[in-house]
Design a protein around this motif. Sequence first.
Motif, PDB file in Angstrom:
ATOM      1  N   CYS A 207      -4.764   6.736   0.100  1.00  0.00           N
ATOM      2  CA  CYS A 207      -4.006   5.746  -0.181  1.00  0.00           C
ATOM      3  C   CYS A 207      -4.611   4.506  -0.935  1.00  0.00           C
ATOM      4  CB  CYS A 207      -3.230   5.198   1.124  1.00  0.00           C
ATOM      5  SG  CYS A 207      -4.367   4.731   2.508  1.00  0.00           S
ATOM      6  N   GLU A 208      -3.689   3.663  -1.444  1.00  0.00           N
ATOM      7  CA  GLU A 208      -4.228   2.604  -2.221  1.00  0.00           C
ATOM      8  C   GLU A 208      -3.269   1.189  -1.802  1.00  0.00           C
ATOM      9  OE1 GLU A 208      -4.113   3.704  -6.407  1.00  0.00           O
ATOM     10  OE2 GLU A 208      -1.944   3.192  -6.524  1.00  0.00           O
ATOM     11  N   PHE A 209      -4.093   0.254  -2.027  1.00  0.00           N
ATOM     12  CA  PHE A 209      -3.468  -1.011  -1.586  1.00  0.00           C
ATOM     13  C   PHE A 209      -3.613  -1.981  -2.871  1.00  0.00           C
ATOM     14  CE2 PHE A 209      -4.948  -4.993   0.836  1.00  0.00           C
ATOM     15  CZ  PHE A 209      -3.419  -5.696   0.699  1.00  0.00           C
TER      16      PHE A 209
ATOM     17  N   TRP B  91       0.977  -1.221   0.179  1.00  0.00           N
ATOM     18  CA  TRP B  91       0.020   0.081   0.098  1.00  0.00           C
ATOM     19  C   TRP B  91       1.016   1.308  -0.084  1.00  0.00           C
ATOM     20  CZ3 TRP B  91      -0.010   3.891   3.474  1.00  0.00           C
ATOM     21  CH2 TRP B  91       0.603   3.498   4.923  1.00  0.00           C
TER      22      TRP B  91
ATOM     23  N   MET C   4      -2.791  -0.313   6.556  1.00  0.00           N
ATOM     24  CA  MET C   4      -3.151   1.184   6.059  1.00  0.00           C
ATOM     25  C   MET C   4      -3.946   1.648   6.538  1.00  0.00           C
ATOM     26  SD  MET C   4      -4.369   1.481   2.062  1.00  0.00           S
ATOM     27  CE  MET C   4      -5.790   0.729   2.184  1.00  0.00           C
TER      28      MET C   4
END
Length: 418
Positions: free
Chosen positions: A181-183, A14, A274
């Motif tokens: 954010c991104e995973f 992430w 995250m």
Amino acid sequence: MNELTQAIETQPKWSWIEGGIAVPQGFRAVGVKAKIKNPDKYDVALVYSEVPAQAAGVFTRNKVKAHPLILTKKHLENGIAQAMVANSGNANACVGKPGDEAAWAMATTTAQALGIKAEDVLVASTGVIGVEMPVEQVLKGIEQASLEVSQEADLQQSRQAAHQAALAIMTTDLMVKEVSCEFVTEQGVIRLGAMAKGSGMIHPNMGTMLGFITTDADIPSADLQVLLTNAVEDSFNMVTVDGDTSTNDMVLVLANGQAGIQLGPDDWAKFQEMFFAVCKKLAQEIARDGEGASKFLEVKVQGTHTLADARLIAKSICGSSLVKTAVFGEDANWGRILAAAGYSGADFNPDRVDIFLGHVLVAKEGQGVNFSEEEAKEVLSQKNISIRVVLQEGEAQATAWGCDLTHEYVTINGSYRT
């Protein structure tokens, strides 16, 4: 090798990305100027999910609770929500029946404008307590926000609208608090967006703090509630600015599942990491933005018997007015630190406590040592101050965040209502 496989192998699981509360798929957000208190300020925020979402929330432990908070707790009983609406400039707290009616009107107006159930609208307010809300202005703002959030927008417009939503929840805040954010999973990408407000009346158990989190992950509301509760304990509830706990605090999260991804055990662990990081980042930004603050304070407590003891000591030191004023005055008064630990309620032996200001050891085994005042002064002259308290009793540790206590804090809060 396809693009997704390559991304998984070359990127961390992430990462932080640009955007804000509306970054996850199926979410939109906007902020408008309803002229509640200041005609030039964004003061109504709306976050909307295109589909009903799993929902969870945590709330102030103050026995005095604002009208929108009471309504939102009721609306969360079924674990489903589709919109979050918030205003700044008025807390809608402690005004009796008109307050309940205003909170319900905010929910119903949002629902009617978006074509959803009123019970699926979560409501929040922040501002002055004990003053009736200018309902007509707020509702007009909600109608405008609902119209704007329903319109198609390109990426740049969507990000700007989300940024305006983050502006709209601010009161005495000097900085906008928004993250995303991104995973990357084997099945695709899951995103998370968040915004918060908070600057004063901040104390463990939350205080004049609002937090809104969105994700396109598919997470049942019961699991979402556990995730949020645990994250808040190590983030928002470890922040203190002035020792006051407000009537309006809440952190809400919506998970609409629009990423179309089921999280397996390994991915779930990474997603939790995250999620916790987002909450901690926002909590730290709240501490940095403390009313009148000139320094950011981090207090790490290590070596206690229990996590509860570590949290108690960290929060007590971080919240001590005498410690905070010593930090402001750049005075290495370590005795105040030990004293604050002593009245925290934690179980420990004062004769086994070491205290560090930054890298400088100022006390060992509960007594002062011969340290350089100049070195300590240099540490305390920085914008970011670290206090580390080490006990020789166990393996538990905790960290709290806060700020110094300045003349400007008194100025701001001496005239907050007027």
